[in-house]
Enzyme design. Structure first.
Site, PDB file in Angstrom:
ATOM      1  N   ASN A  50       0.836  -1.194   0.000  1.00 24.69           N
ATOM      2  CA  ASN A  50       0.000   0.000   0.000  1.00 24.69           C
ATOM      3  C   ASN A  50       0.871   1.243   0.000  1.00 24.69           C
ATOM      4  OD1 ASN A  50      -0.386   1.927   2.516  1.00 24.69           O
ATOM      5  ND2 ASN A  50       0.150  -0.089   3.338  1.00 24.69           N
ATOM      6  N   VAL A  77      -0.779   4.522   0.730  1.00 25.76           N
ATOM      7  CA  VAL A  77      -1.825   5.495   1.041  1.00 25.76           C
ATOM      8  C   VAL A  77      -1.196   6.865   1.311  1.00 25.76           C
ATOM      9  CG1 VAL A  77      -3.610   6.139   2.718  1.00 25.76           C
ATOM     10  CG2 VAL A  77      -3.429   3.770   1.924  1.00 25.76           C
ATOM     11  N   GLY A  78      -0.070   6.875   2.031  1.00 27.11           N
ATOM     12  CA  GLY A  78       0.615   8.140   2.296  1.00 27.11           C
ATOM     13  C   GLY A  78      -0.086   8.990   3.333  1.00 27.11           C
ATOM     14  N   CYS A  80       6.632   5.039   8.865  1.00 23.43           N
ATOM     15  CA  CYS A  80       5.776   5.013   7.680  1.00 23.43           C
ATOM     16  C   CYS A  80       6.623   5.100   6.422  1.00 23.43           C
ATOM     17  CB  CYS A  80       4.774   6.164   7.680  1.00 23.43           C
ATOM     18  SG  CYS A  80       3.715   6.081   6.224  1.00 23.43           S
TER      19      CYS A  80
HETATM   20  C1  LIG Z   1      -3.660   0.139   3.935  1.00 20.59           C
HETATM   21  C2  LIG Z   1      -2.720   0.223   5.105  1.00 20.59           C
HETATM   22  C3  LIG Z   1      -2.527   1.450   5.756  1.00 20.59           C
HETATM   23  C4  LIG Z   1      -1.652   1.546   6.829  1.00 20.59           C
HETATM   24  N1  LIG Z   1      -1.509   2.745   7.471  1.00 20.59           N
HETATM   25  C5  LIG Z   1      -0.712   2.837   8.577  1.00 20.59           C
HETATM   26  C6  LIG Z   1      -0.618   4.057   9.317  1.00 20.59           C
HETATM   27  O1  LIG Z   1      -1.280   5.058   8.997  1.00 20.59           O
HETATM   28  N2  LIG Z   1       0.214   4.103  10.401  1.00 20.59           N
HETATM   29  C7  LIG Z   1       0.938   2.996  10.806  1.00 20.59           C
HETATM   30  O2  LIG Z   1       1.656   3.066  11.795  1.00 20.59           O
HETATM   31  N3  LIG Z   1       0.838   1.818  10.128  1.00 20.59           N
HETATM   32  C8  LIG Z   1       0.042   1.724   9.036  1.00 20.59           C
HETATM   33  N4  LIG Z   1      -0.065   0.504   8.365  1.00 20.59           N
HETATM   34  C9  LIG Z   1       0.699  -0.655   8.850  1.00 20.59           C
HETATM   35  C10 LIG Z   1      -0.146  -1.577   9.741  1.00 20.59           C
HETATM   36  O3  LIG Z   1      -0.581  -0.894  10.900  1.00 20.59           O
HETATM   37  C11 LIG Z   1       0.641  -2.842  10.156  1.00 20.59           C
HETATM   38  O4  LIG Z   1       1.794  -2.446  10.854  1.00 20.59           O
HETATM   39  C12 LIG Z   1       1.059  -3.682   8.971  1.00 20.59           C
HETATM   40  O5  LIG Z   1       0.083  -3.668   7.968  1.00 20.59           O
HETATM   41  C13 LIG Z   1       1.365  -5.127   9.316  1.00 20.59           C
HETATM   42  O6  LIG Z   1       0.242  -5.825   9.813  1.00 20.59           O
HETATM   43  P1  LIG Z   1      -0.769  -6.710   8.906  1.00 20.59           P
HETATM   44  O7  LIG Z   1       0.053  -7.610   8.051  1.00 20.59           O
HETATM   45  O8  LIG Z   1      -1.653  -7.433   9.880  1.00 20.59           O
HETATM   46  O9  LIG Z   1      -1.537  -5.737   8.096  1.00 20.59           O
HETATM   47  C14 LIG Z   1      -0.936   0.392   7.275  1.00 20.59           C
HETATM   48  C15 LIG Z   1      -1.132  -0.832   6.627  1.00 20.59           C
HETATM   49  C16 LIG Z   1      -2.017  -0.939   5.558  1.00 20.59           C
HETATM   50  C17 LIG Z   1      -2.209  -2.264   4.897  1.00 20.59           C
END
Ligand SMILES: Cc1cc2nc3c(=O)[nH]c(=O)nc-3n(C[C@H](O)[C@H](O)[C@H](O)COP(=O)(O)O)c2cc1C
Ligand SMILES: Cc1cc2nc3c(=O)[nH]c(=O)nc-3n(C[C@H](O)[C@H](O)[C@H](O)COP(=O)(O)OP(=O)(O)OC[C@H]3O[C@@H](n4cnc5c(N)ncnc54)[C@H](O)[C@@H]3O)c2cc1C
Ligand code: FES
Lengths: 303, 305
Positions: free
Chosen positions: A69, A71-72, A129
């Site tokens: 992703n 998203v930024g 991030c």
């Molecule tokens: C679409 C998307 C947006 C994310 N936005 C953030 C964010 O704004 N801040 C952050 O600390 N992590 C963000 N993450 C990371 C997640 O919080 C998490 O650390 C990461 O996806 C790993 O866990 P998962 O495999 O269960 O998704 C984002 C992940 C995804 C997929």
């Protein structure tokens, strides 16, 4: 009765499942599917000092059992969060964690003050991030950066502080130790791993931002390794995440040393993922005659 | 490994207090395939049976379909038509996910999250529906709904069929790519086909016949779905003749329900607030909408193309 609750930084989490930042918005959408009070905690979409539009689409690319992703950090800004979203989250009996990203140390401090005053339960400092040009991961990839942000935030925070680490580093242990030495109350990891995909027909990157963060089952073994390394190296508690899809994955994460388990990408496949995973954890405890889930934390046998 | 929960089956169905749940809510459903047809090379029509899903669905909404256990992301596909408890969708095989979908057979079950998104707001009066390629299927239900609404408003006698309220303009690459026209003919007063190569109907873009119709001043609204460039041309044409236009947009999706913000589309924001873009520049009058929940159907005048 199986005891699923976890005490973490003085808060009682009903179960170890915390919704990962950025995958669960501010809870409203999934809150239409089930009661948010069934969740251990909710970590909200990453907040910034000012409202942000985020990157141009496409912002998502599929990968083998994962996704990128970019998203930024699209978000309405910390002030709008406090007035428009926090009151809604407060209606639910679950722990609310605010995730913040700054371009500068001053922005981290400004948001820390505002969110502490607003009474957010826990602050998650995102120094990891991969989707924004300035700040974010830049702080999280050096011990100096992590120390600077953490020390400044700790001076102003009245809520407990968790530092979210980037996996895009060569030595996760020294980074984690510098967060601990700077006074962080807890560590969360992993954020996404930097990745890229190319469309072979157009020869263009799939993501408009060219690179993006990898999440989902594809990152799970990396997450387990990093959580285990960090949990063994520091004394403060760890929230472990990355690729958790099942109760068994969650148990594995806890055995590696996580006190709480973050669930993110799994929801895109299964909106009910957190409830299902909680149920599967209970079934695991049943099968293995474990009464307290906290007994599993860090119990991997490496002898 | 089966990851996905079907709430009804696993007993996890959302609210312990059912009154807290809205009456109309998307959910995860296991739906049996009851019909399957090939409409053109690599274009497949699948009908599934699911009362609850069908009851809630409306024109312009989409289904988020799981395409096998080895693919993490669901695929968004528009609803093409509804009949009783059956829902039909039509898709083109593009990559791995739609290939898997095209290999499923009658009797197999599909895991569907839906119905999702904000569909067409069916206008009153005489309407033009525009479909391009595999953007055509959702316009069938849109045409049907517009026709149904006209019938209601005009209090037609039961059995009396009146179809002079909807005109369809359908654009395809070539004659062999044409789909669904017979079904549009059943509903619409007139069906105009265009092809890029002139192998059937009018040669050229859908905007050619569209302009002729709009000039007449008889039509009050246009609804459209297709490739971005086509839709922009349709929107520009409607703006020129001051006719209301709704477009159904496409973007890659994650959650499909508005939580992850990956399906962004820039739209007009008149609230006076500003936001920073990814380089830190302050941008006015713009917000990022979510195609999955704020759309996929947008008022064309709100879209920043
Ligand atoms: C679409 C998307 C947006 C994310 N936005 C953030 C964010 O704004 N801040 C952050 O600390 N992590 C963000 N993450 C990371 C997640 O919080 C998490 O650390 C990461 O996806 C790993 O866990 P998962 O495999 O269960 O998704 C984002 C992940 C995804 C997929
Ligand atoms: C609201 C909506 C309604 C749609 N309705 C239809 C329809 O009725 N009929 C039809 O044929 N197609 C429709 N599409 C396009 C369809 O979703 C894509 O063709 C499909 O996702 C491609 O998947 P794949 O696995 O075959 O391709 P791959 O290239 O293997 O897919 C990789 C990833 O990219 C995504 N992706 C690729 N192309 C698109 C695209 N054009 N739009 C969105 N995501 C994409 C996939 O979902 C997947 O996550 C719709 C798209 C949206 C957003
Ligand atoms: S797909 Fe997640 S917000 Fe639209």
């Amino acid at each position: 009765m199986k005891e699923l609750s976890i005490n973490f930084l003085g808060y009682n989490f009903k179960n170890p499942i915390v919704m990962a930042s950025g995958t669960f918005g501010f809870g409203r959408e999934y809150g239409e599917f089930y009661e948010l009070s069934k969740l251990g905690g909710i970590c909200v979409k990453g907040l910034t000092a000012k409202p942000r539009l985020g990157n141009k689409p496409p912002r998502i690319a599929e990968t083998p059992m994962g996704m990128l992703n970019s998203v930024g950090l699209q978000n309405p800004g910390v002030d709008a969060f406090i007035t428009d979203e926090l009151p809604f989250l407060r209606e639910h009996d679950t722990v609310v964690i605010a995730n913040i990203s700054g371009n500068t140390v001053e922005e981290y401090v400004e948001m820390t003050e505002k969110l502490s005053d607003a009474g957010v339960d826990i602050l998650e400092i995102n120094v990891s991030c991969p989707n924004v040009k300035a700040g974010g991961m830049a702080f999280g990839t050096s011990t100096e950066g992590v120390t600077a942000v953490t020390e400044a935030v700790m001076k102003k925070a009245t809520s407990p502080v968790m530092v979210k680490l980037s996996p895009n580093v060569t030595d996760i242990i020294s980074i984690a130790k510098s967060a601990e030495a700077s006074g962080a109350d807890a560590i969360s990891l992993i954020n996404t791993l930097l990745g890229m995909r190319i469309d072979t027909t157009t020869r263009k990157p799939v993501l408009n931002n060219i690179v993006g963060g990898l999440s989902g089952p594809a990152v799970f073994p990396v997450a387990i390794r990093m959580v285990w390394q960090v949990a063994t190296a520091v004394k403060i508690p760890v929230l472990g995440m990355g690729g958790i899809m099942t109760g068994n994955d969650a148990v594995e994460m806890m055995l590696a040393g996580a006190s709480l388990v973050g669930v993110g990408t799994a929801c895109f496949d299964d909106p009910y993922a957190p409830l299902r995973i909680t149920k599967e954890i209970e079934e695991y405890m049943e099968r293995n005659t474990i009464n307290k889930i906290s007994d599993l934390i860090g119990k991997v046998n490496t002898e | 490994m089966v990851y996905t929960t079907v709430a009804k089956i696993s007993g996890l169905s959302g609210m312990s207090d059912p009154t807290k749940r809205k009456m109309l809510m998307p959910d995860v459903f296991l739906c049996e395939i009851v019909d399957k047809k090939t409409l053109a090379d690599a274009v497949v029509s699948i009908t599934v049976s699911c009362n609850e899903l069908a009851r809630q669905s409306s024109a312009g909404q989409f289904l988020h379909i799981k395409c096998g256990e080895t693919r993490l992301l669901r695929r968004p596909i528009s609803i093409c038509s509804l009949q009783g408890g059956n829902i039909r969708f039509v898709f083109e095989v593009k990559g791995e996910g739609t290939r898997w979908l095209s290999e499923q057979e009658i009797g197999d079950e599909l895991n569907i999250l839906g119905p999702l998104g904000k569909g067409f707001n069916i206008p009153n009066g005489k309407i033009i529906v525009v479909g391009g390629g595999v953007g055509t299927p959702p316009m069938l239900l849109a045409a049907e709904s517009a026709n149904g609404k006209a019938k209601k408003t005009n209090r037609l006698a039961p059995g009396e069929s009146r179809k002079n309220d909807v005109i369809a303009i359908l654009g395809f690459r070539s004659a062999d790519r044409i789909i669904l026209t017979e079904e549009f003919i059943k509903i619409c007063e007139k069906v105009i086909v265009t092809t890029d190569d002139g192998s059937a109907g009018i040669q050229g873009a859908v905007t050619k016949p569209l302009e002729e119709l709009l000039k007449s001043g008889e039509y009050s609204a246009v609804m459209s779905c297709g490739q971005l460039l086509m839709q922009k041309a349709v929107a520009d044409m409607c703006a020129k003749y001051n006719v209301q236009c709704q477009v159904s947009l496409e973007e890659r999706m994650g959650c499909g329900i508005g939580a992850c913000l990956v399906c962004a589309c820039a739209t007009v924001n008149n609230s006076g607030t500003t936001a920073q873009d990814s380089s830190g520049t302050v941008i006015e009058n713009t917000e990022m909408s979510r195609v999955c929940i704020d759309g996929p159907v947008f008022n064309a005048s709100n879209v920043i193309w």
